[in-house]
Design a protein around this motif. Structure first.
Motif, PDB file in Angstrom:
ATOM      1  N   VAL A   2       0.837  -1.203   0.000  1.00 28.29           N
ATOM      2  CA  VAL A   2       0.000   0.000   0.000  1.00 28.29           C
ATOM      3  C   VAL A   2       0.870   1.251   0.000  1.00 28.29           C
ATOM      4  N   ALA A   3       1.940   1.234   0.807  1.00 31.04           N
ATOM      5  CA  ALA A   3       2.856   2.373   0.852  1.00 31.04           C
ATOM      6  C   ALA A   3       3.487   2.610  -0.516  1.00 31.04           C
ATOM      7  N   TYR A   4       3.820   1.541  -1.228  1.00 32.63           N
ATOM      8  CA  TYR A   4       4.429   1.669  -2.548  1.00 32.63           C
ATOM      9  C   TYR A   4       3.423   2.169  -3.574  1.00 32.63           C
ATOM     10  N   ILE A   5       2.184   1.746  -3.465  1.00 32.99           N
ATOM     11  CA  ILE A   5       1.165   2.245  -4.394  1.00 32.99           C
ATOM     12  C   ILE A   5       0.984   3.748  -4.217  1.00 32.99           C
ATOM     13  N   ILE A   6       0.882   4.187  -2.963  1.00 31.92           N
ATOM     14  CA  ILE A   6       0.745   5.620  -2.689  1.00 31.92           C
ATOM     15  C   ILE A   6       1.991   6.372  -3.135  1.00 31.92           C
ATOM     16  N   GLY A   7       3.159   5.805  -2.838  1.00 34.48           N
ATOM     17  CA  GLY A   7       4.407   6.469  -3.188  1.00 34.48           C
ATOM     18  C   GLY A   7       4.642   6.573  -4.680  1.00 34.48           C
ATOM     19  N   THR A   8       4.339   5.502  -5.415  1.00 35.33           N
ATOM     20  CA  THR A   8       4.560   5.531  -6.862  1.00 35.33           C
ATOM     21  C   THR A   8       3.581   6.473  -7.559  1.00 35.33           C
ATOM     22  N   LEU A   9       2.315   6.466  -7.118  1.00 30.89           N
ATOM     23  CA  LEU A   9       1.343   7.379  -7.706  1.00 30.89           C
ATOM     24  C   LEU A   9       1.701   8.831  -7.388  1.00 30.89           C
ATOM     25  N   SER A  10       2.169   9.082  -6.176  1.00 31.68           N
ATOM     26  CA  SER A  10       2.582  10.435  -5.804  1.00 31.68           C
ATOM     27  C   SER A  10       3.770  10.880  -6.638  1.00 31.68           C
ATOM     28  N   SER A  11       4.721   9.981  -6.850  1.00 29.62           N
ATOM     29  CA  SER A  11       5.900  10.309  -7.648  1.00 29.62           C
ATOM     30  C   SER A  11       5.524  10.604  -9.092  1.00 29.62           C
ATOM     31  N   ALA A  12       4.625   9.788  -9.652  1.00 29.62           N
ATOM     32  CA  ALA A  12       4.202   9.989 -11.034  1.00 29.62           C
ATOM     33  C   ALA A  12       3.467  11.311 -11.199  1.00 29.62           C
ATOM     34  N   PHE A  13       2.571  11.625 -10.255  1.00 29.81           N
ATOM     35  CA  PHE A  13       1.839  12.891 -10.336  1.00 29.81           C
ATOM     36  C   PHE A  13       2.787  14.070 -10.157  1.00 29.81           C
ATOM     37  N   HIS A  14       3.694  13.965  -9.197  1.00 26.38           N
ATOM     38  CA  HIS A  14       4.619  15.065  -8.917  1.00 26.38           C
ATOM     39  C   HIS A  14       5.482  15.371 -10.134  1.00 26.38           C
ATOM     40  N   LEU A  15       5.883  14.339 -10.855  1.00 28.68           N
ATOM     41  CA  LEU A  15       6.684  14.544 -12.060  1.00 28.68           C
ATOM     42  C   LEU A  15       5.848  15.156 -13.169  1.00 28.68           C
ATOM     43  N   GLY A  16       4.670  14.563 -13.428  1.00 20.77           N
ATOM     44  CA  GLY A  16       3.830  15.054 -14.523  1.00 20.77           C
ATOM     45  C   GLY A  16       3.351  16.472 -14.298  1.00 20.77           C
ATOM     46  N   ASN A  17       2.824  16.740 -13.107  1.00 25.33           N
ATOM     47  CA  ASN A  17       2.338  18.077 -12.808  1.00 25.33           C
ATOM     48  C   ASN A  17       3.487  19.062 -12.648  1.00 25.33           C
ATOM     49  N   GLY A  18       4.636  18.567 -12.184  1.00 28.06           N
ATOM     50  CA  GLY A  18       5.799  19.429 -12.009  1.00 28.06           C
ATOM     51  C   GLY A  18       6.352  19.958 -13.314  1.00 28.06           C
ATOM     52  N   LEU A  19       5.999  19.296 -14.417  1.00 20.36           N
ATOM     53  CA  LEU A  19       6.445  19.777 -15.719  1.00 20.36           C
ATOM     54  C   LEU A  19       5.913  21.179 -15.993  1.00 20.36           C
ATOM     55  N   ASN A  20       4.720  21.481 -15.477  1.00 25.40           N
ATOM     56  CA  ASN A  20       4.150  22.823 -15.642  1.00 25.40           C
ATOM     57  C   ASN A  20       5.022  23.879 -14.976  1.00 25.40           C
ATOM     58  N   GLY A  21       5.386  23.616 -13.707  1.00 21.30           N
ATOM     59  CA  GLY A  21       6.214  24.566 -12.983  1.00 21.30           C
ATOM     60  C   GLY A  21       7.578  24.721 -13.597  1.00 21.30           C
ATOM     61  N   PHE A  22       8.139  23.623 -14.095  1.00 20.79           N
ATOM     62  CA  PHE A  22       9.458  23.681 -14.733  1.00 20.79           C
ATOM     63  C   PHE A  22       9.422  24.565 -15.973  1.00 20.79           C
ATOM     64  N   CYS A  23       8.437  24.348 -16.823  1.00 17.38           N
ATOM     65  CA  CYS A  23       8.352  25.125 -18.066  1.00 17.38           C
ATOM     66  C   CYS A  23       8.042  26.596 -17.774  1.00 17.38           C
ATOM     67  N   TRP A  24       7.247  26.860 -16.725  1.00 13.66           N
ATOM     68  CA  TRP A  24       6.967  28.243 -16.354  1.00 13.66           C
ATOM     69  C   TRP A  24       8.224  28.911 -15.798  1.00 13.66           C
ATOM     70  N   THR A  25       8.929  28.216 -14.904  1.00 16.64           N
ATOM     71  CA  THR A  25      10.120  28.771 -14.260  1.00 16.64           C
ATOM     72  C   THR A  25      11.197  29.115 -15.275  1.00 16.64           C
ATOM     73  N   TRP A  26      11.369  28.254 -16.262  1.00 16.03           N
ATOM     74  CA  TRP A  26      12.436  28.447 -17.242  1.00 16.03           C
ATOM     75  C   TRP A  26      11.958  29.187 -18.491  1.00 16.03           C
ATOM     76  N   GLY A  27      10.760  29.716 -18.469  1.00 15.67           N
ATOM     77  CA  GLY A  27      10.268  30.523 -19.576  1.00 15.67           C
ATOM     78  C   GLY A  27       9.974  29.748 -20.836  1.00 15.67           C
ATOM     79  N   LEU A  28       9.699  28.451 -20.703  1.00 16.47           N
ATOM     80  CA  LEU A  28       9.421  27.619 -21.868  1.00 16.47           C
ATOM     81  C   LEU A  28       7.949  27.613 -22.235  1.00 16.47           C
ATOM     82  N   ALA A  29       7.104  27.992 -21.282  1.00 19.84           N
ATOM     83  CA  ALA A  29       5.658  28.031 -21.542  1.00 19.84           C
ATOM     84  C   ALA A  29       5.064  29.163 -20.709  1.00 19.84           C
ATOM     85  N   VAL A  30       4.978  30.339 -21.288  1.00 21.98           N
ATOM     86  CA  VAL A  30       4.463  31.494 -20.554  1.00 21.98           C
ATOM     87  C   VAL A  30       3.113  31.961 -21.097  1.00 21.98           C
ATOM     88  N   GLY A  31       2.799  31.592 -22.313  1.00 27.51           N
ATOM     89  CA  GLY A  31       1.511  31.961 -22.885  1.00 27.51           C
ATOM     90  C   GLY A  31       0.420  30.999 -22.473  1.00 27.51           C
TER      91      GLY A  31
END
Length: 235
Positions: free
Chosen positions: A174-203
């Motif tokens: 159960v801990a691994y299911i929660i951890g892996t899903l959290s890691s996958a979401f954090h990476l996928g959703n974090g792509l937004n912040g990365f592109c915003w921070t580095w000016g790759l997606a501002v529009g």
């Protein structure tokens, strides 16, 4: 009415103003960068190499043996410490600083972007705790403390039998299911912040495209990880 650009970027602005105002521009950029390179990149590679478990114990151990034969174990440890370990620790601890010193405003402004920012912080804490537990329970306990079976001629490497034994507990699973899903979401959703921070997606349009790509990345990471966990429980 749809979200305006100011509303979409509200979460990022709060993060910088509330949690990072006393820190350097470089620290914030490094935190964003390390989330994708090398941490995110290694997560995808780790998923790829562990997909051998879907084909059975022999295929998994064969893949581990191939990695073990690439270079002496000492070089692997140096790579793990300096190329992976230090960036993970920096990204994790600085992320905790942002989480616990920043302010969320989902109660006042219940925009989708604010909820995604809040979810990013929560999954970041869960993912970091999961990674530390994963490293300790398998890499440290097996490799350094000799708790695992080891490969013939390559003691210290985590085998299929070691992982199966580790996943035998339902609580650990159960801990691994929660951890892996959290890691996958954090990476996928974090792509937004990365592109915003580095000016790759501002529009507006580019940000929506990046968000779609992020959701695709989340699914592409989560599905095989869950399949891998399921495969280990079959033996």
């Amino acid at each position: 009415m749809g979200e305006t650009m100011a509303e979409v970027s509200n979460a990022e602005a709060l993060s910088v103003e509330s949690a990072g105002s006393s820190h350097s521009f470089i620290f914030r950029r490094l935190h964003s960068l390390t989330g994708i390179i090398p941490v995110g990149g290694f997560l995808l590679f780790h998923i790829f190499e562990n997909m051998a478990a879907i084909r059975g114990p022999e295929a998994y151990d064969e893949g581990i043996l191939h990695l073990a034969n690439l270079m002496p174990a000492a070089y692997f440890y140096l790579i793990e410490i300096f190329v992976l370990g230090l960036p993970i620790l920096f990204h994790g601890f600085y992320g905790l600083y942002i989480t616990f010193t920043g302010k969320t405003n989902v109660s006042a402004y219940q925009y989708r972007s604010n909820w995604l920012y809040f979810a990013q912080r929560v999954t970041g804490v869960l993912a970091f705790a999961f990674i530390l537990y994963h490293i300790y329970s398998l890499r440290i306990a097996v490799t350094m403390m000799g708790a695992g079976a080891g490969l013939d001629g390559h003691p210290g490497y985590v085998t299929h039998a070691d992982v199966v034994s580790h996943y035998a507990s339902n609580g650990v699973l159960v801990a691994y299911i929660i951890g892996t899903l959290s890691s996958a979401f954090h990476l996928g959703n974090g792509l937004n912040g990365f592109c915003w921070t580095w000016g790759l997606a501002v529009g507006e349009r580019s940000r929506r495209i990046v968000e779609i790509v992020g959701w695709v990345l989340f699914v592409a990471a989560a599905v095989p990880m869950l399949h891998i966990l399921y495969s280990f429980r079959q033996f």
